[in-house]
Design an enzyme around this catalytic site. Sequence first.
Site, mmCIF file in Angstrom:
data_model
loop_
_atom_site.group_PDB
_atom_site.id
_atom_site.type_symbol
_atom_site.label_atom_id
_atom_site.label_comp_id
_atom_site.label_asym_id
_atom_site.label_seq_id
_atom_site.Cartn_x
_atom_site.Cartn_y
_atom_site.Cartn_z
ATOM 1 N N HIS A 100 0.817 -1.291 0.107
ATOM 2 C CA HIS A 100 -0.037 0.065 0.067
ATOM 3 C C HIS A 100 1.032 1.175 0.004
ATOM 4 C CE1 HIS A 100 -3.635 2.127 1.278
ATOM 5 N NE2 HIS A 100 -2.864 3.130 1.808
ATOM 6 N N GLU A 101 1.860 1.498 0.904
ATOM 7 C CA GLU A 101 2.713 2.320 1.050
ATOM 8 C C GLU A 101 3.379 2.539 -0.271
ATOM 9 O OE1 GLU A 101 1.948 4.450 3.102
ATOM 10 O OE2 GLU A 101 0.831 3.346 4.468
ATOM 11 N N HIS A 132 1.517 4.097 -2.869
ATOM 12 C CA HIS A 132 1.929 5.802 -2.944
ATOM 13 C C HIS A 132 2.946 6.387 -3.404
ATOM 14 C CE1 HIS A 132 -2.206 6.303 -0.545
ATOM 15 N NE2 HIS A 132 -1.546 5.650 0.523
ATOM 16 N N HIS A 186 -5.668 6.875 -2.813
ATOM 17 C CA HIS A 186 -6.717 5.951 -2.169
ATOM 18 C C HIS A 186 -7.915 5.864 -3.201
ATOM 19 C CE1 HIS A 186 -4.919 7.313 1.592
ATOM 20 N NE2 HIS A 186 -4.505 6.031 1.725
ATOM 21 N N TYR A 235 -9.709 2.153 1.316
ATOM 22 C CA TYR A 235 -9.724 1.877 2.917
ATOM 23 C C TYR A 235 -11.206 1.133 3.407
ATOM 24 C CZ TYR A 235 -6.211 5.181 4.607
ATOM 25 O OH TYR A 235 -5.214 5.903 4.914
HETATM 26 ZN ZN LIG Z 1 -2.802 5.064 1.925
#
Ligand SMILES: [Zn+2]
Length: 266
Positions: free
Chosen positions: A166-167, A170, A176, A222
């Site tokens: 996930h990171e 980014h 997101h 999320y």
């Molecule tokens: Zn995030």
Amino acid sequence: MTPSVSVLLLLLLLGLSQAHPLTEEESVPEVQMDEDDTVDITTRILTSNNATNEILLEGDLLAPRTRNAMTCWSQSCLWKKASNGLVMIPFTMSSEFTSWERQKIDYAMKAFHSSTCLRFVPRQNEYDYISVENRAGCFSALGKTGGRQVLSLNRQGCLYHGIIQHEINHALGFQHEQTRSDRDYYVRINWENINPQMAYNFYKQATNNLNTPYDYSSIMHYGKTAFSIQHGRDSITPIPNANVQIGQRKGMSYWDIMRINLLYSC
Ligand SMILES: [Zn+2]
């Protein structure tokens, strides 16, 4: 004991229980995915980030100091492709990580190698690079910022396959999923369950959706209760079917991988 302290303690205990020693002879187990499926990725990230002093957007995005991170789609925000067609992303890793933890991070990076043209390579003297550090939380900058950029994976709360990916996503430039420009067709944001001071975390962004469908199963989506201040009430509800799973924690979805290949023209 306040709830956040007990959650933190629980995470600490979980971290300790998972830190079983790995002898030198052992290789990285094939299925070293998330060990505990009862907590979704958002909850983990947001819990881990309670302690951080960084200014974070949407829970885990470092606030940029020089430009608008919300439209990171110019070429300068992307990692450069080399003449051999591969996108080389130099990185360094803090010496605070144990060899077992380094293997976990390596393992998460390798998944990008096998499915995209990205290659994470140990930094030599490149100017732009990702510095993987054990700071107070799980967070990253959005896209390539230029120079050294921190990707924080706190040793206690962030070393899960899904969170690492996930990171990294980014840092590649992905926002997101629930902030997509077309998200209102796919999810309902329950503003009444969200602290008004946190409402900005749910603002839509002018995202480049790369002509790909809205992806409930994205690792960038999320969970249902992210930032909810009403215990047990959802902040995000999938529509029309509220039972659709969101906030998965296993690893990149089919479309997560497709988007990397599209964005970086793999
Ligand atoms: Zn995030």
